[in-house]
Enzyme design. Structure first.
Site, short mmCIF file in Angstrom:
data_model
loop_
_atom_site.label_atom_id
_atom_site.label_comp_id
_atom_site.label_asym_id
_atom_site.label_seq_id
_atom_site.Cartn_x
_atom_site.Cartn_y
_atom_site.Cartn_z
N HIS A 63 64.52 36.07 -5.68
CA HIS A 63 65.24 35.03 -6.41
C HIS A 63 64.34 34.33 -7.42
CE1 HIS A 63 67.15 30.84 -6.39
NE2 HIS A 63 68.06 31.62 -6.94
N HIS A 82 66.49 28.07 -15.01
CA HIS A 82 67.63 27.77 -14.14
C HIS A 82 68.36 26.50 -14.55
CE1 HIS A 82 69.57 25.78 -10.68
NE2 HIS A 82 69.96 27.01 -10.39
#
Length: 300
Positions: free
Chosen positions: A49, A91
């Protein structure tokens, strides 16, 4: 998807291990939707991730490089757009958490990605917030990132982040993927999945490139799953929202490419939870600590 799970001690131990033992070879490449998921011999697919983000600053070239040295060829990232139209890998929709933007541009609060040019973002340090040894890491453009993934011989789970902020980002993302060589048959069939929390965005990607494997991030009700199966191949839920029965319901459907739909759950960073979701039958586990998950359940 946001979970912060790194500790200085864990990073130090990992760094020592890599220094002493060196990197590990990446396993043989298999394609999206292969039979080596939860029901296969290798265990669930393990996705790093934002790279190996428990041990390196997320969404940086350093994080995917570390994932590669740990032996993981699937990495995940997030794509957003700058003021002047450059796609970057980050992100949050603000720069404050993972860069030194508050020091470099103190008068630009709230420091939204879309309010800065690519050149301005390139000036920022995206590593020191995580650890001094990553000082100087940068927010990569999507082009730079794709080149890094290619050089590492890795595969990519690409998330289109907050598409409502960036009209047309689906077409632009596909254009960059095309220009960097990622939309040929070999990449599309074996090395690329595009996902989003926005069903409309996933549907748009599927409409533009029906050959691409796509995933919806979320946990739709069982009754709604057939509607998602019309335009996507995978449903990727938060691990606390699922059960074995729900996973079985997804597996009971065929997705946009006529194959059994898959489930890749997130974010799982500890061994007990990894074993729990494996028993539910998930096909993949998205994790900040891929070595921990692999140690618990196997996978690659």
């Amino acid at each position: 998807m946001y979970v912060r799970s790194a500790t200085a001690a864990a990073a130090a131990v990992l760094g020592f291990t890599l220094t002493v033992l060196g990197g590990t070879a990446s396993p043989a490449v298999t394609g999206p939707g292969s039979a080596t998921g939860a029901t296969g011999l290798l265990g669930p697919t393990v996705y790093a991730h934002r790279g190996a983000s428990a041990y390196a600053p997320e969404n940086t070239l350093e994080a995917i490089g570390l994932a590669r040295r740990l032996g993981f060829d699937w990495v995940e990232n997030d794509v957003q757009r700058t003021k002047d139209g450059e796609l970057v890998v980050i992100h949050d929709d603000t720069l404050a958490r993972t860069t030194d933007v508050e020091q470099v541009f103190p008068d630009r609060k709230p420091w939204r990605v879309k309010d800065f040019t690519a050149a301005e973002i390139a000036r920022l340090d995206a590593g020191s917030w995580f650890s001094p040894r990553f000082a100087g890491a940068r927010v990569p453009t999507l082009r730079e990132y794709m080149e890094g993934v290619q050089d590492n011989r890795q595969r990519l789970l690409l998330e289109i982040k907050k598409p409502e902020l960036y009209p047309g980002i689906e077409e632009q993302t596909l254009k960059v993927l095309e220009e960097t060589g990622w939309l040929d048959l070999q990449h599309v069939s074996r090395r690329l999945v595009v996902q989003s929390f926005s069903a409309d965005s996933v549907r748009t990607v599927h409409g533009l490139r029906p050959d691409l494997v796509t995933a919806f991030l979320g946990t739709p009700a069982v009754a709604d799953l057939p509607r998602y199966a019309e335009f996507t191949d995978r449903i990727n839920p938060w691990h606390t929202t699922i059960s074995a029965d729900w996973v079985a319901a997804v597996h009971g459907l065929r997705g946009a490419h006529g194959k059994v739909m898959e489930v890749d759950t997130w974010i799982v960073d500890d061994a007990p939870t990894a074993r729990k979701v494996r028993e539910m039958g998930v096909d993949g586990i998205i994790t900040n600590a891929p070595d921990v998950v692999r140690g618990a359940v196997g996978g690659y």
